[in-house]
Design an enzyme around this catalytic site. Structure first.
Site, PDB file in Angstrom:
ATOM      1  N   SER A   8      30.725  36.874  24.883  1.00 12.92           N
ATOM      2  CA  SER A   8      31.777  35.859  24.904  1.00 12.92           C
ATOM      3  C   SER A   8      31.226  34.467  24.612  1.00 12.92           C
ATOM      4  CB  SER A   8      32.475  35.833  26.262  1.00 12.92           C
ATOM      5  OG  SER A   8      32.913  37.116  26.622  1.00 12.92           O
TER       6      SER A   8
HETATM    7  N1  SAH Z   1      30.782  40.283  29.382  1.00 10.23           N
HETATM    8  C1  SAH Z   1      30.108  40.612  28.127  1.00 10.23           C
HETATM    9  C2  SAH Z   1      31.034  40.633  26.934  1.00 10.23           C
HETATM   10  C3  SAH Z   1      32.042  41.682  27.028  1.00 10.23           C
HETATM   11  S1  SAH Z   1      32.573  42.422  25.504  1.00 10.23           S
HETATM   12  C4  SAH Z   1      28.946  39.694  27.860  1.00 10.23           C
HETATM   13  O1  SAH Z   1      28.711  38.747  28.636  1.00 10.23           O
HETATM   14  O2  SAH Z   1      28.243  39.941  26.884  1.00 10.23           O
HETATM   15  C5  SAH Z   1      33.547  43.683  26.281  1.00 10.23           C
HETATM   16  C6  SAH Z   1      32.748  44.851  26.795  1.00 10.23           C
HETATM   17  O3  SAH Z   1      33.629  45.661  27.570  1.00 10.23           O
HETATM   18  C7  SAH Z   1      32.200  45.749  25.686  1.00 10.23           C
HETATM   19  O4  SAH Z   1      30.827  45.921  25.850  1.00 10.23           O
HETATM   20  C8  SAH Z   1      32.956  47.048  25.894  1.00 10.23           C
HETATM   21  O5  SAH Z   1      32.206  48.208  25.571  1.00 10.23           O
HETATM   22  C9  SAH Z   1      33.274  47.002  27.375  1.00 10.23           C
HETATM   23  N2  SAH Z   1      34.401  47.828  27.815  1.00 10.23           N
HETATM   24  C10 SAH Z   1      35.586  48.064  27.183  1.00 10.23           C
HETATM   25  N3  SAH Z   1      36.363  48.883  27.915  1.00 10.23           N
HETATM   26  C11 SAH Z   1      35.667  49.150  29.058  1.00 10.23           C
HETATM   27  C12 SAH Z   1      35.933  49.952  30.217  1.00 10.23           C
HETATM   28  N4  SAH Z   1      37.068  50.645  30.361  1.00 10.23           N
HETATM   29  N5  SAH Z   1      34.992  50.008  31.187  1.00 10.23           N
HETATM   30  C13 SAH Z   1      33.810  49.340  31.062  1.00 10.23           C
HETATM   31  N6  SAH Z   1      33.501  48.587  29.983  1.00 10.23           N
HETATM   32  C14 SAH Z   1      34.414  48.491  28.997  1.00 10.23           C
END
Ligand code: SAH
Length: 220
Positions: free
Chosen positions: A69
């Site tokens: 993000s």
């Molecule tokens: N917080 C992260 C960015 C998040 S991007 C950072 O600081 O880099 C969103 C992430 O959520 C992705 O890696 C994706 O694989 C994960 N994601 C999506 N659906 C999810 C779920 N149901 N449970 C856990 N992770 C999930």
């Protein structure tokens, strides 16, 4: 910081302080949140090829179609969950690169973070080890179920866009706890901040955002 990736000056504390000064100008005034962002070397959470861009205020690709993000959003979400007081234990859903968890780890006693893609969870765990962030516990799994064994949490932060917030997550919040989540699809997402008060939950809209979707199930 020491190590082979220091070079080029872009990794220095001063570079992070410039980022923090920009965040302050954008309206992030919570001192502890700003201190947390200046303490975490964001360049270590992206591919080496992107390290020179790590202190721009933009989202960056981390592989598998996912993104780390934008620092402004990390700061905004962190400040929002922090404003109720001490964070003993927090849950993040969507570990991704691990950057947001590392920021939370500066402010919370314990951070539990869940990632549905095993390969991202593995890389993030290695980063937490390298940075000696021993108060982060990273689990591979579907975060929509939360982490009942570790509940209740002072705050839950979902860093992927949900169509609707899974009800069971509210039950894993302490009384007075906060849950922050982008809700919606595509370009129509809003960042919502929920607050549990006894059996009730109320919410406020913070701003329009753009996150990758929260997906069902866990995978490699
Ligand atoms: N917080 C992260 C960015 C998040 S991007 C950072 O600081 O880099 C969103 C992430 O959520 C992705 O890696 C994706 O694989 C994960 N994601 C999506 N659906 C999810 C779920 N149901 N449970 C856990 N992770 C999930």
């Amino acid at each position: 910081m020491t190590g082979t990736r220091q070079g080029a000056g872009m990794t220095s504390l001063r570079t992070r302080e410039r980022l923090v000064a920009r965040l302050w100008e954008q309206g992030i005034r919570d001192e502890l949140t700003l201190a947390a962002l200046s303490a975490v070397p964001r360049h270590l959470f992206v591919d080496e090829a992107l390290a020179t861009r790590a202190y721009e205020d933009s989202a960056l690709p981390i592989g598998h179609g996912q993104t780390i993000s934008q620092p402004y959003i990390v700061a905004r979400m962190t400040a929002a969950v922090r404003s109720t007081g001490a964070l003993t234990k927090v849950l993040e859903i969507g570990t991704g690169s691990g950057y947001q968890a590392a920021v939370l780890a500066q402010l919370a006693g314990q951070v539990c973070t869940m990632e549905r893609l095993a390969s991202l969870a593995r890389v993030a765990r290695r980063r937490f080890q390298t940075l000696r962030l021993f108060n982060i516990n990273c689990r591979h799994g579907d975060g929509r179920e939360g982490w009942p064994d570790e509940a209740p949490f002072d705050a839950i932060m979902i860093t992927a866009a949900a169509r609707a917030v899974p009800e069971s997550l509210f039950l894993q919040l302490k009384d007075g706890g906060r849950l922050i989540v982008p809700v919606g699809a595509g370009d129509g997402q809003e960042l919502l901040l929920y607050r549990r008060q006894g059996a009730h939950v109320n919410f406020e809209r913070l701003e329009t955002v753009h996150f990758v979707p929260l997906l069902p199930g866990e995978t490699e």
